[in-house]
Design a protein around this motif. Structure first.
Motif, PDB file in Angstrom:
ATOM      1  N   LYS A 128       0.856  -1.183   0.000  1.00  0.00           N
ATOM      2  CA  LYS A 128       0.000   0.000   0.000  1.00  0.00           C
ATOM      3  C   LYS A 128       0.892   1.233   0.000  1.00  0.00           C
ATOM      4  N   CYS A 129       0.517   2.236  -0.771  1.00  0.00           N
ATOM      5  CA  CYS A 129       1.333   3.445  -0.900  1.00  0.00           C
ATOM      6  C   CYS A 129       1.448   4.161   0.433  1.00  0.00           C
ATOM      7  N   ASN A 134      -4.178  11.216  -2.223  1.00  0.00           N
ATOM      8  CA  ASN A 134      -4.074  10.849  -3.627  1.00  0.00           C
ATOM      9  C   ASN A 134      -3.263  11.921  -4.341  1.00  0.00           C
ATOM     10  N   ALA A 135      -2.145  12.333  -3.745  1.00  0.00           N
ATOM     11  CA  ALA A 135      -1.389  13.467  -4.249  1.00  0.00           C
ATOM     12  C   ALA A 135      -0.331  13.080  -5.271  1.00  0.00           C
ATOM     13  N   SER A 136      -0.221  11.815  -5.630  1.00  0.00           N
ATOM     14  CA  SER A 136       0.763  11.454  -6.641  1.00  0.00           C
ATOM     15  C   SER A 136       0.212  11.797  -8.022  1.00  0.00           C
ATOM     16  N   ALA A 141      -4.049  11.974 -12.181  1.00  0.00           N
ATOM     17  CA  ALA A 141      -4.417  11.760 -13.582  1.00  0.00           C
ATOM     18  C   ALA A 141      -5.545  10.736 -13.698  1.00  0.00           C
ATOM     19  N   ASP A 142      -5.487   9.662 -12.904  1.00  0.00           N
ATOM     20  CA  ASP A 142      -6.558   8.661 -12.924  1.00  0.00           C
ATOM     21  C   ASP A 142      -7.887   9.264 -12.480  1.00  0.00           C
ATOM     22  N   PRO A 172      -0.238  18.832  -2.382  1.00  0.00           N
ATOM     23  CA  PRO A 172       0.870  19.145  -3.291  1.00  0.00           C
ATOM     24  C   PRO A 172       1.152  20.644  -3.265  1.00  0.00           C
ATOM     25  N   LEU A 173       2.414  20.998  -3.446  1.00  0.00           N
ATOM     26  CA  LEU A 173       2.794  22.409  -3.401  1.00  0.00           C
ATOM     27  C   LEU A 173       2.318  23.165  -4.632  1.00  0.00           C
TER      28      LEU A 173
END
Length: 183
Positions: A128-129, A134-136, A141-142, A172-173
């Motif tokens: 698991k991340c 969900n900041a990746s 994109a998904d 995210p910055l």
């Protein structure tokens, strides 16, 4: 205009590791590269809702494949029960399907028999991340793709994205998103 450099390719070996780690002779190199690509694309298509971050593949010896899958929702991949044996067998069958091995098949349309499956060893780790959000980039994109395919207006998609990222601990910055086509 300046030359564009791929951001991951620029950092490989310095700050990031390769996603495929193995050595092969000239005879098998291209086959392994294509097999890795096939596994990644099929897994991402079949389990799109799992939220894949990355899939790392390493081969120690010829019939030993170690796959580390980083996902946001591991329950989608392995189910609520927990063991990954079913997913391992499915990956073995995908590899046999790609390689086109017909020597171990009883009938042309049947899958491999037990001896062929025992020779190929697949070790699977589902992780698991680490991020709580969900900041990746891939998960953002998904999220955008999923909502645009549902025909949600693109301005509302970005408002929803801001709300989702706002309520999480790690934000995210900065973010730049480009969408083209008929919206």
């Amino acid at each position: 205009m300046g030359q564009k450099v791929h951001p991951i390719g620029f950092r490989l070996g310095i700050t990031q590791l390769h996603l495929s780690q193995w050595y092969a002779s000239k005879k098998y190199y291209s086959k392994y590269v294509l097999e890795d690509h096939f596994l990644r694309t099929i897994l991402k298509k079949q389990y799109a809702k799992a939220g894949f971050e990355k899939i790392e593949i390493s081969r120690k010896i010829e019939n030993h494949i170690e796959i580390v899958i980083h996902v946001q929702k591991p329950a989608v991949l392995i189910g609520k029960k927990g063991p990954t044996e079913g997913l391992q067998k499915e990956i073995k069958k995908l590899i046999f399907k790609y390689r086109g091995l017909s020597s171990g098949f009883n009938e042309p349309n049947q899958g491999p028999n037990d001896n062929d499956l025992k020779r190929l060893k697949v070790v699977l780790y589902v992780i698991k991340c680490k991020t709580k959000t969900n900041a990746s980039a891939s998960s953002i994109a998904d999220f955008i793709i999923e909502n645009l395919e549902k025909r949600v207006p693109y301005k509302i998609v970005f408002v929803l994205l801001k709300k989702n990222l706002k309520y999480n601990d790690q934000k995210p910055l900065g973010m730049k998103v480009q969408i083209s086509g008929r919206l």
